[in-house]
Design a protein around this motif. Structure first.
Motif, PDB file in Angstrom:
ATOM      1  N   GLY B  28      44.081   1.392 -33.171  1.00  0.00           N
ATOM      2  CA  GLY B  28      44.665   2.615 -32.707  1.00  0.00           C
ATOM      3  C   GLY B  28      44.249   3.015 -31.595  1.00  0.00           C
ATOM      4  O   GLY B  28      44.379   4.000 -31.054  1.00  0.00           O
ATOM      5  N   ALA B  29      43.519   2.183 -30.693  1.00  0.00           N
ATOM      6  CA  ALA B  29      43.090   2.417 -29.222  1.00  0.00           C
ATOM      7  C   ALA B  29      44.259   2.466 -28.531  1.00  0.00           C
ATOM      8  O   ALA B  29      45.166   1.728 -28.284  1.00  0.00           O
ATOM      9  CB  ALA B  29      42.138   1.362 -28.708  1.00  0.00           C
ATOM     10  N   ALA B  30      44.175   3.674 -27.543  1.00  0.00           N
ATOM     11  CA  ALA B  30      45.493   4.006 -26.703  1.00  0.00           C
ATOM     12  C   ALA B  30      44.533   3.864 -25.011  1.00  0.00           C
ATOM     13  O   ALA B  30      45.556   3.419 -24.349  1.00  0.00           O
ATOM     14  CB  ALA B  30      45.968   5.176 -26.885  1.00  0.00           C
ATOM     15  N   PHE B  36      38.594  -7.306 -15.817  1.00  0.00           N
ATOM     16  CA  PHE B  36      38.123  -7.885 -14.677  1.00  0.00           C
ATOM     17  C   PHE B  36      36.999  -8.730 -14.763  1.00  0.00           C
ATOM     18  O   PHE B  36      36.425  -8.834 -15.491  1.00  0.00           O
ATOM     19  CB  PHE B  36      37.914  -6.422 -13.735  1.00  0.00           C
ATOM     20  N   ASP B  37      36.963  -9.751 -13.803  1.00  0.00           N
ATOM     21  CA  ASP B  37      35.922 -10.713 -13.580  1.00  0.00           C
ATOM     22  C   ASP B  37      34.584 -10.249 -13.055  1.00  0.00           C
ATOM     23  O   ASP B  37      34.630  -9.488 -12.055  1.00  0.00           O
ATOM     24  CB  ASP B  37      36.483 -12.083 -12.905  1.00  0.00           C
ATOM     25  N   MET B  38      33.601 -10.540 -13.751  1.00  0.00           N
ATOM     26  CA  MET B  38      32.257 -10.492 -12.945  1.00  0.00           C
ATOM     27  C   MET B  38      31.445 -11.819 -12.790  1.00  0.00           C
ATOM     28  O   MET B  38      30.937 -12.324 -13.896  1.00  0.00           O
ATOM     29  CB  MET B  38      31.333  -9.299 -14.131  1.00  0.00           C
ATOM     30  N   GLU B  39      31.811 -12.170 -11.714  1.00  0.00           N
ATOM     31  CA  GLU B  39      31.589 -13.606 -11.563  1.00  0.00           C
ATOM     32  C   GLU B  39      29.997 -13.859 -11.609  1.00  0.00           C
ATOM     33  O   GLU B  39      29.525 -14.795 -12.206  1.00  0.00           O
ATOM     34  CB  GLU B  39      32.343 -14.223 -10.533  1.00  0.00           C
ATOM     35  N   GLU B  40      29.189 -12.856 -11.193  1.00  0.00           N
ATOM     36  CA  GLU B  40      27.822 -13.284 -10.944  1.00  0.00           C
ATOM     37  C   GLU B  40      27.315 -13.329 -12.600  1.00  0.00           C
ATOM     38  O   GLU B  40      26.337 -13.747 -12.900  1.00  0.00           O
ATOM     39  CB  GLU B  40      27.061 -12.116 -10.566  1.00  0.00           C
ATOM     40  N   GLN B  41      27.939 -12.522 -13.440  1.00  0.00           N
ATOM     41  CA  GLN B  41      27.498 -12.606 -14.974  1.00  0.00           C
ATOM     42  C   GLN B  41      27.961 -13.357 -15.688  1.00  0.00           C
ATOM     43  O   GLN B  41      27.812 -13.638 -17.010  1.00  0.00           O
ATOM     44  CB  GLN B  41      27.771 -11.060 -15.502  1.00  0.00           C
ATOM     45  N   GLY B  42      29.086 -14.213 -14.827  1.00  0.00           N
ATOM     46  CA  GLY B  42      29.948 -15.263 -15.835  1.00  0.00           C
ATOM     47  C   GLY B  42      30.864 -14.612 -16.935  1.00  0.00           C
ATOM     48  O   GLY B  42      31.073 -15.100 -17.928  1.00  0.00           O
ATOM     49  N   VAL B  43      31.262 -13.428 -16.928  1.00  0.00           N
ATOM     50  CA  VAL B  43      32.034 -13.042 -17.711  1.00  0.00           C
ATOM     51  C   VAL B  43      33.207 -12.060 -17.364  1.00  0.00           C
ATOM     52  O   VAL B  43      33.239 -11.544 -16.374  1.00  0.00           O
ATOM     53  CB  VAL B  43      31.143 -11.803 -18.877  1.00  0.00           C
ATOM     54  N   LYS B  44      34.271 -12.179 -18.047  1.00  0.00           N
ATOM     55  CA  LYS B  44      35.313 -11.153 -18.010  1.00  0.00           C
ATOM     56  C   LYS B  44      35.102 -10.017 -18.739  1.00  0.00           C
ATOM     57  O   LYS B  44      34.731  -9.985 -19.988  1.00  0.00           O
ATOM     58  CB  LYS B  44      36.649 -11.991 -18.454  1.00  0.00           C
ATOM     59  N   VAL B  45      35.461  -8.898 -18.310  1.00  0.00           N
ATOM     60  CA  VAL B  45      35.017  -7.526 -18.901  1.00  0.00           C
ATOM     61  C   VAL B  45      36.145  -6.515 -19.021  1.00  0.00           C
ATOM     62  O   VAL B  45      37.107  -6.518 -18.162  1.00  0.00           O
ATOM     63  CB  VAL B  45      33.843  -6.733 -17.852  1.00  0.00           C
ATOM     64  N   CYS B  46      36.045  -5.715 -20.036  1.00  0.00           N
ATOM     65  CA  CYS B  46      37.095  -4.652 -20.249  1.00  0.00           C
ATOM     66  C   CYS B  46      36.708  -3.650 -21.180  1.00  0.00           C
ATOM     67  O   CYS B  46      35.874  -4.040 -21.920  1.00  0.00           O
ATOM     68  CB  CYS B  46      38.540  -5.503 -21.059  1.00  0.00           C
ATOM     69  N   PHE B  47      36.925  -2.500 -20.810  1.00  0.00           N
ATOM     70  CA  PHE B  47      36.441  -1.291 -21.829  1.00  0.00           C
ATOM     71  C   PHE B  47      37.524  -0.476 -22.685  1.00  0.00           C
ATOM     72  O   PHE B  47      38.474  -0.324 -22.256  1.00  0.00           O
ATOM     73  CB  PHE B  47      35.783  -0.287 -21.004  1.00  0.00           C
ATOM     74  N   VAL B  48      36.955  -0.466 -24.076  1.00  0.00           N
ATOM     75  CA  VAL B  48      38.093   0.298 -24.791  1.00  0.00           C
ATOM     76  C   VAL B  48      37.303   1.670 -24.948  1.00  0.00           C
ATOM     77  O   VAL B  48      36.097   1.921 -25.233  1.00  0.00           O
ATOM     78  CB  VAL B  48      37.916  -0.304 -26.261  1.00  0.00           C
ATOM     79  N   ASN B  49      37.893   2.714 -24.537  1.00  0.00           N
ATOM     80  CA  ASN B  49      37.425   4.043 -24.394  1.00  0.00           C
ATOM     81  C   ASN B  49      37.458   4.766 -25.934  1.00  0.00           C
ATOM     82  O   ASN B  49      38.611   4.530 -26.601  1.00  0.00           O
ATOM     83  CB  ASN B  49      38.117   4.832 -23.423  1.00  0.00           C
ATOM     84  N   THR B  50      36.642   5.605 -26.137  1.00  0.00           N
ATOM     85  CA  THR B  50      36.904   6.024 -27.558  1.00  0.00           C
ATOM     86  C   THR B  50      36.486   7.621 -27.344  1.00  0.00           C
ATOM     87  O   THR B  50      35.964   7.989 -26.459  1.00  0.00           O
ATOM     88  CB  THR B  50      35.455   5.753 -28.366  1.00  0.00           C
ATOM     89  N   PRO B  51      37.134   8.357 -28.568  1.00  0.00           N
ATOM     90  CA  PRO B  51      37.051   9.742 -28.022  1.00  0.00           C
ATOM     91  C   PRO B  51      35.781  10.469 -28.304  1.00  0.00           C
ATOM     92  O   PRO B  51      34.911  10.124 -29.362  1.00  0.00           O
ATOM     93  CB  PRO B  51      38.318  10.241 -29.277  1.00  0.00           C
ATOM     94  N   THR B  52      35.556  11.839 -28.092  1.00  0.00           N
ATOM     95  CA  THR B  52      34.691  12.626 -28.367  1.00  0.00           C
ATOM     96  C   THR B  52      35.438  14.210 -28.663  1.00  0.00           C
ATOM     97  O   THR B  52      36.576  13.958 -28.500  1.00  0.00           O
ATOM     98  CB  THR B  52      33.410  12.896 -27.442  1.00  0.00           C
ATOM     99  N   GLU B  53      34.680  15.003 -29.260  1.00  0.00           N
ATOM    100  CA  GLU B  53      35.413  16.498 -29.153  1.00  0.00           C
ATOM    101  C   GLU B  53      35.893  16.796 -27.905  1.00  0.00           C
ATOM    102  O   GLU B  53      37.123  17.703 -28.021  1.00  0.00           O
ATOM    103  CB  GLU B  53      34.414  17.487 -30.005  1.00  0.00           C
ATOM    104  N   SER B  54      35.510  16.398 -26.779  1.00  0.00           N
ATOM    105  CA  SER B  54      35.759  16.902 -25.552  1.00  0.00           C
ATOM    106  C   SER B  54      36.850  15.599 -24.696  1.00  0.00           C
ATOM    107  O   SER B  54      36.923  15.990 -23.454  1.00  0.00           O
ATOM    108  CB  SER B  54      34.573  17.205 -24.801  1.00  0.00           C
ATOM    109  N   GLY B  55      37.045  14.718 -25.106  1.00  0.00           N
ATOM    110  CA  GLY B  55      37.802  13.830 -24.357  1.00  0.00           C
ATOM    111  C   GLY B  55      37.656  12.309 -24.767  1.00  0.00           C
ATOM    112  O   GLY B  55      37.257  11.898 -25.700  1.00  0.00           O
ATOM    113  N   MET B  56      37.852  11.332 -24.030  1.00  0.00           N
ATOM    114  CA  MET B  56      37.876  10.108 -24.268  1.00  0.00           C
ATOM    115  C   MET B  56      36.631   9.477 -23.638  1.00  0.00           C
ATOM    116  O   MET B  56      36.584   8.406 -22.803  1.00  0.00           O
ATOM    117  CB  MET B  56      38.859   9.160 -23.576  1.00  0.00           C
ATOM    118  N   ASN B  57      35.403  10.447 -23.698  1.00  0.00           N
ATOM    119  CA  ASN B  57      34.068  10.055 -22.820  1.00  0.00           C
ATOM    120  C   ASN B  57      33.261   9.548 -23.936  1.00  0.00           C
ATOM    121  O   ASN B  57      31.803   9.742 -23.904  1.00  0.00           O
ATOM    122  CB  ASN B  57      33.865  11.151 -22.184  1.00  0.00           C
TER     123      ASN B  57
END
Lengths: 149, 149
Positions: B28-30, B36-57
């Motif tokens: 249920g992540a929205a 995006f690619d991080m070529e120096e690290q050899g990985v593609k990266v993406c972030f799933v944001n999670t909620p707190t009481e004050s936002g998606m932080n």
């Protein structure tokens, strides 16, 4: 379902006492709970609290140590002799609805819903159905909760 | 050193596209960033944001996929063919001081300090010196940072 708070990540260790030393001395943690036994789960448990902008209310590190030779985390520690990341735990508003949600998607739930380390109902979903991540689903603690199933 | 925010946990996957589907449809992540690619690290990266009481932080899920056959996460995926929890990342106020801190304690640091996925300096500490947990140390993002080493 709506993604809930990442309540904690579970980290397995052979010795909570050694892990507490590590988090205190190396990582600078000042807010660590007293360890306690969860006999039904076969583990000793302790929480390292982490900061956010508003207090020590961030995602916790849950340290888990086997209580005895029959603990369910012994296999993990055989495969990871130094210890390591064992599970992730996300909060949900309603544990009954969440269980139905995962079941309807054919996700294998490991055992009954039971009371977890925070005193609210939890269940675990099989890592093979969760992209390799053993996933704990936990009802968000509420004051005056009357959950009793 | 003082324990900082648990910025993210790194989760390795063979396919960020499949993981995004999993986090959207099953969990249920929205709020998921563009990969995006991080070529120096050899990985593609993406972030799933999670909620707190004050936002998606909340603590993020960092999905990492190998960019090619020489990616440093290929060994992990050979050992964990479904993917799984790969590292933890804690924030520090000053990356230079943090590096000295870990070095003084004899912790093995993996490679130079470099710019990480959030655009601030990071380094990794060897899991064998960190109770089995590959640990990323990341300077807290600040506006107007002039770090340039």
């Amino acid at each position: 379902m709506k993604l809930g708070r990442l309540n904690h990540i579970g980290i397995a260790t052979h010795s909570i006492a050694d892990s507490i030393k590590h988090y205190r001395k190396v990582m600078g943690a000042a807010d660590i709970s007293e360890p306690f036994d969860m006999e039904e789960q076969g583990v000793k448990v302790c929480f390292v609290n982490t900061p956010t902008e508003s207090g020590m209310n961030g995602t916790q590190i849950e340290l888990i140590e086997p209580l005895d030779g029959s603990s369910p985390i012994n296999n993990f520690l055989e495969d990871h002799p130094l210890g390591g990341q064992h599970h992730v735990c996300f909060e949900v508003e309603d544990i009954v609805e969440a269980r139905v949600w995962f079941e309807e998607q054919g996700k294998r739930i490991l055992g009954p819903t039971r009371i977890g380390a925070h005193g609210t109902p939890i269940f675990f979903v099989h890592p093979k159905d969760m992209m390799g991540n053993l996933t704990e689903i936990m009802e968000t603690p509420k004051e005056g909760s009357d959950w009793s199933n």
